[in-house]
Motif scaffolding. Structure first.
Motif, PDB file in Angstrom:
ATOM      1  N   ILE B 298       4.972   2.724   9.477  1.00 24.95           N
ATOM      2  CA  ILE B 298       3.628   2.225   9.812  1.00 24.95           C
ATOM      3  C   ILE B 298       2.784   2.057   8.554  1.00 24.95           C
ATOM      4  CG2 ILE B 298       1.496   2.805  11.022  1.00 24.95           C
ATOM      5  CD1 ILE B 298       3.199   4.062  13.183  1.00 24.95           C
ATOM      6  N   LEU B 299       2.935   3.015   7.640  1.00 22.26           N
ATOM      7  CA  LEU B 299       2.180   2.875   6.387  1.00 22.26           C
ATOM      8  C   LEU B 299       2.614   1.636   5.608  1.00 22.26           C
ATOM      9  CD1 LEU B 299       1.822   6.546   5.184  1.00 22.26           C
ATOM     10  CD2 LEU B 299      -0.002   4.925   5.681  1.00 22.26           C
ATOM     11  N   SER B 300       3.929   1.357   5.618  1.00 26.28           N
ATOM     12  CA  SER B 300       4.407   0.145   4.938  1.00 26.28           C
ATOM     13  C   SER B 300       3.805  -1.092   5.587  1.00 26.28           C
ATOM     14  CB  SER B 300       5.925   0.027   5.005  1.00 26.28           C
ATOM     15  OG  SER B 300       6.522   1.253   4.738  1.00 26.28           O
ATOM     16  N   LEU B 301       3.705  -1.076   6.924  1.00 27.02           N
ATOM     17  CA  LEU B 301       3.135  -2.239   7.608  1.00 27.02           C
ATOM     18  C   LEU B 301       1.685  -2.460   7.176  1.00 27.02           C
ATOM     19  CD1 LEU B 301       4.432  -2.166  11.286  1.00 27.02           C
ATOM     20  CD2 LEU B 301       5.174  -3.589   9.368  1.00 27.02           C
ATOM     21  N   LEU B 302       0.956  -1.363   7.036  1.00 22.94           N
ATOM     22  CA  LEU B 302      -0.434  -1.500   6.596  1.00 22.94           C
ATOM     23  C   LEU B 302      -0.501  -2.074   5.181  1.00 22.94           C
ATOM     24  CD1 LEU B 302      -2.077   1.746   8.006  1.00 22.94           C
ATOM     25  CD2 LEU B 302      -2.422  -0.596   8.768  1.00 22.94           C
ATOM     26  N   ALA B 303       0.459  -1.674   4.340  1.00 20.62           N
ATOM     27  CA  ALA B 303       0.487  -2.215   2.980  1.00 20.62           C
ATOM     28  C   ALA B 303       0.827  -3.701   2.998  1.00 20.62           C
ATOM     29  CB  ALA B 303       1.489  -1.447   2.132  1.00 20.62           C
ATOM     30  N   VAL B 304       1.757  -4.077   3.881  1.00 22.08           N
ATOM     31  CA  VAL B 304       2.124  -5.496   3.985  1.00 22.08           C
ATOM     32  C   VAL B 304       0.924  -6.309   4.437  1.00 22.08           C
ATOM     33  CG1 VAL B 304       3.512  -7.152   5.283  1.00 22.08           C
ATOM     34  CG2 VAL B 304       4.571  -5.098   4.363  1.00 22.08           C
ATOM     35  N   ASN B 305       0.129  -5.728   5.343  1.00 21.54           N
ATOM     36  CA  ASN B 305      -1.069  -6.412   5.827  1.00 21.54           C
ATOM     37  C   ASN B 305      -1.969  -6.847   4.658  1.00 21.54           C
ATOM     38  OD1 ASN B 305      -2.931  -7.266   7.856  1.00 21.54           O
ATOM     39  ND2 ASN B 305      -4.169  -5.485   7.324  1.00 21.54           N
ATOM     40  N   GLU B 306      -2.076  -5.967   3.664  1.00 19.68           N
ATOM     41  CA  GLU B 306      -2.915  -6.306   2.505  1.00 19.68           C
ATOM     42  C   GLU B 306      -2.347  -7.497   1.738  1.00 19.68           C
ATOM     43  OE1 GLU B 306      -5.808  -4.944   1.716  1.00 19.68           O
ATOM     44  OE2 GLU B 306      -5.706  -3.620   3.457  1.00 19.68           O
ATOM     45  N   LEU B 307      -1.017  -7.597   1.735  1.00 18.42           N
ATOM     46  CA  LEU B 307      -0.386  -8.720   1.014  1.00 18.42           C
ATOM     47  C   LEU B 307      -0.552 -10.029   1.778  1.00 18.42           C
ATOM     48  CD1 LEU B 307       2.993  -7.247  -0.266  1.00 18.42           C
ATOM     49  CD2 LEU B 307       1.052  -7.973  -1.628  1.00 18.42           C
ATOM     50  N   VAL B 308      -0.679  -9.924   3.099  1.00 17.60           N
ATOM     51  CA  VAL B 308      -0.714 -11.124   3.934  1.00 17.60           C
ATOM     52  C   VAL B 308      -2.103 -11.747   3.952  1.00 17.60           C
ATOM     53  CG1 VAL B 308      -0.603 -11.855   6.334  1.00 17.60           C
ATOM     54  CG2 VAL B 308       1.220 -10.465   5.392  1.00 17.60           C
TER      55      VAL B 308
END
Lengths: 585, 555
Positions: B298-308
């Motif tokens: 879930i934390l990785s998903l939140l980090a990906v969100n920042e990239l998107v």
């Protein structure tokens, strides 16, 4: 001296506000309501941020420890994320709209200011360059108002909110944040300052490179004639390569500022993660066997750590927006600082009102124009020296004099674009300031050195701003100004397009069209500013002959150098820095 | 690079990307590793903390190997920093080499243009726009392509983690990824692209109307019609404001959508991973799924969100690059087939039923026959507007013409014929002076000329004394378009440059305009002695010694 010292004390030491910064702030002040709303959204965003971290931390720790979690916490966390997204959405919209309002308002002000300046605008720059300022440069403020300005607030708000929420949980994490935040800022300023310098220099070099490209491109026809295009290509290529080398050495330094930020952000996330991990393992050297935080608290801290540095990083990215805006502000201020000075005019009006009344009684009202010790003092320097003279209706006056003595300035004054004069200026016995300006202007025709044209057909230009005359009247004007000869042989006749590019018409032909326009406007007073100076002698002579015939019965004031004498003028004025005297005709 | 330098190639974003693939690989690799490290930093930290918490809870904390994850976390932090730094530096290096390539491409296109069209493009503001278009386009790989690639790679990396945790997670991940990386940016880009396009057109229109109206400001004001006209300017501005608003709305809406997708992705992932426990009312992770791993996921998903999030904006920026590209491609010109003709010195110019004219207005001289033999001097005279200059320009191959021309008795196309043009020297009415030193300007006439030769040429046009009086002499830098020179000086400098070419045919358009008698005399003397051409055609309204001894053609 003492007043200066006091003035310095009131401003913060070491931070003298440049006029550009003051200008940008003043404009931002117009939209303070919107910016306040944006701040409100910012606060909402920050609160949602902390809420999300807290809710998700609870979910995570339960998940890790018990393989189960409370759905309400999860929903709360995701709801907080949604609030964040919405707050961000609102903030961006509001800021974009504030930026739009500022920019489009400023543009309107600039346009009306330039209109009021009239011919004086050309003292700033030519029209094409002015259009760049009014459009491109104003738009260059966008990033500043829509991103940088609101971001400055977020940079202060978010770290503060995070620090506050961290404090009750972990002193150590609080100190890690407290210590790194100022370090980040100090390093940012330190490296950022260097980077800004480097950036400016690079900007200069890039401008030079563009300039070289422009220069060679504009002269391409000449290079082709000289068969030197290949050499120019080699030059372009070489200077681009050199530029690449020098710029890269500069950029390696400049990006250090971003890298420092990244390093601090990454390292403190790593540090906090390790500290929390070891703490949870109860292995911290200073408190072996006990944990400083619970897993939930640890998760909370970990989730907040990246958010702590994010706004700073964004500000670093937007920093160039500030530089760009300040550069643009310099150009825009230059326009706005050229004042129309109506305020000054009003004060002199009241002071010399007493003199005007008695003198105007003496004035013979059959004078169309009368100057009584009329002068124009601008910034302590005479635009033209005091003159006393009069013009009767039907006079055709040749005004000569050296360049810079103020001949054109006198014409601009007659056109009503300058009101900063001293002395008396009477029209039909009435003080110029009290007459109806638009009625006066409608009696004028203006024939400058380069005739004024808009994009469009010859017909459209001839009829610019006047009611459509009958075909007979149009024809008569064309014949009288001897335009018929060349218009008749044009394939498209009167419909031939005149563009900024020029039309293939010669300078003499353009002046004749100007004369035709003056005739069609039925104006009684013609003001001519060096109508012949761009023409060769022969053509000039021919234009003057046409002018002589066409302007019979009109009142003329023709500015012309001695090289183009107006032999048929019935009066000849010579303007010098000492004043005006009438020469014998 | 090779592809772009191909003179007949059209520009496209794809070609831009492949222009210099090897120098582009480095920033891509560095950027990808930095982005992955950023995602991993959060993910691993989350896993690490929850695992340590779990270990302590089970009382095995003392045996937990914290060294390896600790080292990985620190390593990730360093990779993220170093990678981002290296990416920025190498990407900008790539960008600058692109700028060079593109500039040269534009240059080649312009060189391939024929004279009449070239003139149209040489207008200051058009060129200015061209230069800013270039700057816009080269940023494309950096602001559009790279962020997109990073988001894509990050998604792939998270997909591996998802697969390890529970293969079913790939479904929502794939759908969200499609929306995040493809659908949302492309749809928003599409919505905005129309507005971007309209905005660009409006911008050009607005600008030319501004220049057009302000150039007639006084006339419009005194006629009392300025208000109507300036209102139209305001209307254009208002339209522009609307397009701008639409673009901004597309961007903000896109970002909101990206957030919404992330929220849905998180929700659906959790629903897949957990089921409700009827006893406690809590949600329990399904068997075989480790809570610590889920936290990391879930934390990785939140980090990906920042990239998107930045993708939407960059896809709108893509619209701007595309408009710029389209404009640049209008320059595109297939290489002209070079007209072949002999390279012998020009002995005889014969024109039959000849008429030179301007493409835009069709104005020119009246039809005439003209023959000039080697050793002859011709003075073309005529009233203003009779087309003297146009005739001369057409003879120089600089302007359109009708009729037949014969060089050395062979039929020859004059217009835009390089082989012909290199054999003559033509002084146009307003020659161009480059923003370089005086010497550099003169050397364009003859790159091998010595300083002494340059001085001789300057003496021939009576400029030597003036240049000597300058503090920097021959190395004096001239301002843009030679604005710090008077008209006469500019023309004489251009004439000196032409004289250095020593070409046998000299076509001079008003070389004496604005000069005093003595200077005219000096120039005539040079043209009759040291720099005497075989054929001289002179257009002038000023009488001169050289004119008096010439054959006169009256137009």
């Amino acid at each position: 001296m003492s007043t200066m010292k006091r003035a310095k004390k009131t401003t913060r030491p070491g931070r003298v506000k440049t006029p550009e910064v003051a200008f940008l702030e003043k404009l931002a002040g117009q939209q303070s309501t919107k910016y306040r709303l944006a701040k409100g959204f910012g606060v909402l965003f920050a609160i949602a941020l902390v809420l999300q971290a807290w809710a998700l931390a609870n979910v995570f720790s339960d998940m890790a420890l018990h393989q189960s979690f409370s759905m309400s916490f999860l929903v709360l966390g995701l709801f907080a994320l949604l609030v964040r997204a919405l707050a961000n959405f609102g903030r961006e919209r509001v800021c974009a709209s504030a930026s739009r309002d500022i920019r489009y308002g400023l543009r309107r002000i600039l346009l009306s200011h330039l209109t009021e300046l009239g011919p004086a605008r050309l003292r700033i720059e030519e029209d094409a360059a002015l259009s760049t300022r009014v459009y491109e440069q104003v738009d260059a403020l966008d990033d500043f108002y829509s991103r940088y300005k609101p971001q400055v607030f977020m940079v202060m708000l978010i770290p503060c909110v995070i620090l506050l929420s961290v404090l009750p949980i972990s002193r150590i994490a609080f100190f890690v944040f407290m210590l790194t935040a100022p370090l980040v800022i100090v390093f940012m300023i330190f490296v950022g300052h260097k980077a800004a310098q480097a950036n400016r220099r690079q900007f200069g070099v890039l401008a030079m490179l563009s300039n070289q490209f422009m220069d060679l491109s504009q002269g391409l026809a000449e290079l082709k004639r000289l068969n030197q295009t290949d050499q120019a290509r080699v030059r372009l290529s070489e200077s681009a390569t050199n530029y690449q080398k020098t710029t890269m050495s500069v950029l390696i330094l400049a990006f250090l500022s971003t890298a420092t930020l990244e390093l601090f952000a990454s390292l403190s996330i790593a540090m906090i993660a390790l500290y929390l991990g070891l703490g949870l393992l109860e292995l911290l050297p200073w408190q072996v066997g006990s944990s400083p935080v619970t897993l939930t608290q640890a998760m909370f801290l970990l989730l907040l750590a990246p958010e702590f540095y994010l706004p700073l990083r964004q500000l670093g990215n937007d920093y160039h927006a500030k530089q760009k805006a300040e550069a643009a502000a310099t150009d825009l201020l230059e326009i706005l600082n050229v004042s129309v000075n109506q305020g000054v005019a009003k004060t002199t009006k009241t002071t010399d009102a007493a003199d005007t009344v008695p003198s105007s009684q003496k004035v013979d009202t059959k004078d169309l124009l009368r100057f009584q010790k009329l002068s124009w003092l601008d910034a302590g320097r005479y635009r033209f020296a005091p003159i006393t003279a009069s013009i009767q209706a039907g006079d055709r006056v040749w005004l000569s004099g050296e360049s810079g003595v103020g001949k054109s300035s006198l014409l601009h004054l007659l056109l009503g674009f300058e009101e900063k004069y001293q002395g008396d200026f009477l029209v039909n016995g009435q003080p110029f300031r009290s007459i109806n300006l638009s009625a006066w202007r409608s009696t004028l025709a203006w024939l400058p050195q380069t005739p004024e044209w808009v994009n469009g057909s010859i017909r459209r230009n001839l009829l610019l701003g006047i009611d459509t005359p009958s075909d007979v009247a149009l024809r008569a004007a064309l014949v009288q100004s001897q335009c018929d000869e060349f218009i008749d042989v044009l394939p498209a006749g009167l419909e031939t397009k005149l563009t900024e590019l020029g039309s293939g018409l010669s300078g003499g032909q353009m002046q004749r069209l100007s004369i035709a326009r003056a005739l069609l406007s039925k104006a009684d007073v013609w003001l001519l500013d060096e109508p012949c100076s761009g023409l060769d002698k022969e053509t000039a002579q021919a234009v003057l002959v046409t002018l002589e015939r066409a302007s019979k019965g009109k009142t003329l004031l023709i500015v012309s150098h001695d090289t183009h004498p107006i032999a048929w003028a019935n009066r000849h004025w010579v303007l010098t820095s000492g004043g005006l005297h009438e020469a014998t005709v | 690079m090779k592809r772009l330098s191909n003179k007949t190639a059209k520009l496209s974003l794809k070609r831009l990307l492949l222009a210099n693939p090897w120098s582009f690989v480095i920033p891509i690799l560095l950027g990808v590793s930095a982005s992955l490290a950023g995602v991993a930093l959060l993910g691993i930290s989350g896993w690490f903390i929850s695992a340590t918490g779990l270990a302590t809870a089970f009382g095995v904390g003392v045996f937990f190997n914290y060294l390896t994850p600790g080292a990985i976390i620190r390593f990730m932090a360093i990779v993220r920093t170093a990678g981002r730094y290296g990416e920025q530096v190498s990407a900008h290096n790539h960008l600058l080499s692109l700028l060079r390539t593109l500039r040269l491409w534009v240059w080649d296109q312009r060189v391939a243009k024929d004279a009449a069209n070239l003139h149209e493009q040489s207008r200051g503001d058009l060129l200015q726009r061209l230069v800013s278009d270039l700057d816009q386009i080269i940023r494309w790989p950096l602001v559009v392509f790279l962020p997109w690639l990073y988001a894509l790679v990050a998604y792939l990396a998270v997909a591996i983690l998802a697969y390890v945790i529970l293969p079913d997670l790939l479904w929502p991940l794939a759908i969200a990824g499609t929306f995040h990386v493809l659908v949302v940016p492309f749809v928003c880009g599409r919505i905005a692209s129309h507005s971007v396009h309209v905005g660009q057109i409006l911008g050009v229109h607005r600008r030319s109307r501004f220049v057009s109206l302000f150039s007639a400001l006084i006339t419009l004001t005194i006629r009392g019609h300025w208000k109507d006209y300036s209102q139209r300017l305001a209307q254009l501005d208002e339209k522009q404001r609307h397009t701008e608003m639409r673009i901004q709305q597309a961007v903000t809406l896109g970002r909101l959508l990206a957030y919404a997708v992330t929220i849905l992705l998180l929700m659906s992932s959790i629903l897949l991973l957990a089921s409700t426990d009827p006893l406690s009312g809590r949600w329990v992770l399904i068997s075989n799924v480790q809570g610590t791993w889920v936290v990391g996921y879930i934390l990785s998903l939140l980090a990906v969100n920042e990239l998107v999030l930045p993708l939407v904006q960059s896809f709108v920026a893509q619209g701007q690059s595309q408009v710029g590209l389209r404009r640049l491609n209008q320059l595109h010109h297939d290489a002209l087939p070079q007209k072949v003709s002999s390279t012998d010195a020009i002995q005889r110019i014969e024109c039959k039923e000849w008429r030179g004219f301007h493409g835009s207005s069709g104005m020119g001289n009246k039809v005439l026959d003209l023959t000039v033999e080697s050793g002859e001097q011709v003075w073309v005279r005529g009233a203003s507007g009779s087309g003297k200059s146009t005739l001369l320009a057409s003879l120089a191959g600089d302007c359109l013409s009708s009729g037949n021309a014969f060089i050395n008795n062979e039929p020859c196309e004059l217009y835009n014929n390089l082989m012909y043009q290199t054999r003559l020297s033509y002084l146009p009415q307003s020659p161009y002076i480059f923003q370089q030193s005086i010497a550099a300007n003169l050397l364009l006439g003859n790159p091998e000329a010595s300083d002494e030769t340059l001085w001789a040429a300057l003496r021939a046009v009576a400029l030597a004394d003036w240049v000597k009086s300058l503090p920097n002499g021959l190395t004096t830098l001239l301002s843009f378009q030679g604005r710090n020179l008077s008209g006469g000086q500019r023309k004489r400098l251009a004439l000196a440059r032409l004289l250095l070419r020593k070409s046998p045919v000299l076509l001079l358009d008003e070389p004496f305009d604005g000069l005093d008698k003595a200077t005219i005399e000096t120039i005539c003397h040079s043209l009759q002695n040291d720099y005497k051409p075989d054929i001289l055609i002179l257009v002038s309204h000023v009488g001169s010694r050289i004119g008096d001894s010439s054959r006169v053609i009256e137009l």
